[in-house]
Design a protein around this motif. Structure first.
Motif, PDB file in Angstrom:
ATOM      1  N   MET A 115      25.418   8.836 -15.711  1.00  0.00           N
ATOM      2  CA  MET A 115      26.663   8.202 -15.268  1.00  0.00           C
ATOM      3  C   MET A 115      26.641   6.706 -15.559  1.00  0.00           C
ATOM      4  SD  MET A 115      27.244  10.231 -11.661  1.00  0.00           S
ATOM      5  CE  MET A 115      28.438   9.050 -11.051  1.00  0.00           C
ATOM      6  N   LEU A 116      25.519   6.052 -15.288  1.00  0.00           N
ATOM      7  CA  LEU A 116      25.415   4.616 -15.552  1.00  0.00           C
ATOM      8  C   LEU A 116      25.497   4.331 -17.052  1.00  0.00           C
ATOM      9  CD1 LEU A 116      22.675   3.789 -12.920  1.00  0.00           C
ATOM     10  CD2 LEU A 116      24.991   2.824 -12.951  1.00  0.00           C
ATOM     11  N   ALA A 117      24.916   5.210 -17.865  1.00  0.00           N
ATOM     12  CA  ALA A 117      25.010   5.046 -19.325  1.00  0.00           C
ATOM     13  C   ALA A 117      26.450   5.234 -19.787  1.00  0.00           C
ATOM     14  CB  ALA A 117      24.075   6.036 -20.020  1.00  0.00           C
ATOM     15  N   VAL A 136      19.312  -1.932 -12.954  1.00  0.00           N
ATOM     16  CA  VAL A 136      20.664  -1.522 -13.327  1.00  0.00           C
ATOM     17  C   VAL A 136      21.484  -1.202 -12.082  1.00  0.00           C
ATOM     18  CG1 VAL A 136      22.001   0.300 -14.476  1.00  0.00           C
ATOM     19  CG2 VAL A 136      20.065  -0.759 -15.649  1.00  0.00           C
ATOM     20  N   VAL A 137      20.895  -0.493 -11.128  1.00  0.00           N
ATOM     21  CA  VAL A 137      21.596  -0.183  -9.878  1.00  0.00           C
ATOM     22  C   VAL A 137      21.951  -1.475  -9.152  1.00  0.00           C
ATOM     23  CG1 VAL A 137      21.363   0.880  -7.595  1.00  0.00           C
ATOM     24  CG2 VAL A 137      20.640   2.136  -9.631  1.00  0.00           C
ATOM     25  N   THR A 138      21.029  -2.422  -9.126  1.00  0.00           N
ATOM     26  CA  THR A 138      21.284  -3.712  -8.490  1.00  0.00           C
ATOM     27  C   THR A 138      22.438  -4.439  -9.176  1.00  0.00           C
ATOM     28  OG1 THR A 138      18.987  -3.918  -7.774  1.00  0.00           O
ATOM     29  CG2 THR A 138      20.252  -5.950  -7.896  1.00  0.00           C
ATOM     30  N   ALA A 139      22.449  -4.438 -10.502  1.00  0.00           N
ATOM     31  CA  ALA A 139      23.533  -5.094 -11.247  1.00  0.00           C
ATOM     32  C   ALA A 139      24.870  -4.430 -10.947  1.00  0.00           C
ATOM     33  CB  ALA A 139      23.240  -5.051 -12.744  1.00  0.00           C
ATOM     34  N   ALA A 143      24.373   6.968  -1.190  1.00  0.00           N
ATOM     35  CA  ALA A 143      25.619   7.714  -1.356  1.00  0.00           C
ATOM     36  C   ALA A 143      26.792   6.795  -1.679  1.00  0.00           C
ATOM     37  CB  ALA A 143      25.911   8.531  -0.096  1.00  0.00           C
ATOM     38  N   SER A 144      26.837   5.627  -1.060  1.00  0.00           N
ATOM     39  CA  SER A 144      27.925   4.678  -1.305  1.00  0.00           C
ATOM     40  C   SER A 144      27.919   4.193  -2.761  1.00  0.00           C
ATOM     41  CB  SER A 144      27.811   3.492  -0.343  1.00  0.00           C
ATOM     42  OG  SER A 144      28.737   2.491  -0.671  1.00  0.00           O
ATOM     43  N   LEU A 158      30.312   4.449  -8.096  1.00  0.00           N
ATOM     44  CA  LEU A 158      30.163   4.659  -9.536  1.00  0.00           C
ATOM     45  C   LEU A 158      31.067   5.786 -10.005  1.00  0.00           C
ATOM     46  CD1 LEU A 158      28.813   4.203 -12.285  1.00  0.00           C
ATOM     47  CD2 LEU A 158      26.898   5.618 -11.473  1.00  0.00           C
ATOM     48  N   ARG A 159      31.086   6.890  -9.297  1.00  0.00           N
ATOM     49  CA  ARG A 159      31.938   8.024  -9.655  1.00  0.00           C
ATOM     50  C   ARG A 159      33.410   7.620  -9.672  1.00  0.00           C
ATOM     51  NH1 ARG A 159      32.011  11.700  -5.205  1.00  0.00           N
ATOM     52  NH2 ARG A 159      33.841  10.510  -4.673  1.00  0.00           N
ATOM     53  N   ASP A 160      33.837   6.876  -8.644  1.00  0.00           N
ATOM     54  CA  ASP A 160      35.234   6.450  -8.560  1.00  0.00           C
ATOM     55  C   ASP A 160      35.611   5.492  -9.688  1.00  0.00           C
ATOM     56  OD1 ASP A 160      35.394   8.028  -6.295  1.00  0.00           O
ATOM     57  OD2 ASP A 160      35.389   6.338  -4.890  1.00  0.00           O
ATOM     58  N   VAL A 161      34.718   4.568  -9.995  1.00  0.00           N
ATOM     59  CA  VAL A 161      34.994   3.606 -11.067  1.00  0.00           C
ATOM     60  C   VAL A 161      35.042   4.322 -12.414  1.00  0.00           C
ATOM     61  CG1 VAL A 161      34.092   1.574 -12.282  1.00  0.00           C
ATOM     62  CG2 VAL A 161      34.079   1.630  -9.795  1.00  0.00           C
ATOM     63  N   LEU A 162      34.141   5.273 -12.635  1.00  0.00           N
ATOM     64  CA  LEU A 162      34.163   6.044 -13.884  1.00  0.00           C
ATOM     65  C   LEU A 162      35.455   6.848 -14.010  1.00  0.00           C
ATOM     66  CD1 LEU A 162      30.529   7.416 -14.274  1.00  0.00           C
ATOM     67  CD2 LEU A 162      31.751   5.925 -15.871  1.00  0.00           C
ATOM     68  N   ALA A 163      35.936   7.383 -12.911  1.00  0.00           N
ATOM     69  CA  ALA A 163      37.172   8.177 -12.934  1.00  0.00           C
ATOM     70  C   ALA A 163      38.377   7.332 -13.309  1.00  0.00           C
ATOM     71  CB  ALA A 163      37.392   8.843 -11.583  1.00  0.00           C
ATOM     72  N   GLU A 164      38.325   6.054 -12.966  1.00  0.00           N
ATOM     73  CA  GLU A 164      39.437   5.142 -13.274  1.00  0.00           C
ATOM     74  C   GLU A 164      39.327   4.530 -14.654  1.00  0.00           C
ATOM     75  OE1 GLU A 164      39.691   2.233 -10.178  1.00  0.00           O
ATOM     76  OE2 GLU A 164      39.920   3.746  -8.618  1.00  0.00           O
TER      77      GLU A 164
END
Length: 68
Positions: free
Chosen positions: A9-11, A30-33, A49-50, A55-61
């Protein structure tokens, strides 16, 4: 497997991160960034979880990239 999924997901988001399945120093950085930009209320490098939900929400947008 959960770490590899998070790395994937981060990639997809655009971070230069290999899919190793290991939560190493590079992964923590990377998680910190990501947290620093998208969830600044709690920047700790822990993929809780947050962080994953954000990340999931930002990727969806994120608009799909047009190829070809």
């Amino acid at each position: 497997q959960p770490v590899a999924a998070l790395q994937s997901m981060l990639a997809m988001f655009g971070y230069d991160l290999g899919i190793t399945g290991k939560f190493d120093e590079r992964m923590e950085a990377v998680v910190t960034a990501f947290q620093r930009h998208w969830r600044p209320a709690k920047v700790d490098g822990i993929a809780d979880a947050s962080t994953i939900t954000t990340l999931r929400d930002v990727l969806a947008e994120k608009p799909a990239m047009n190829v070809g």
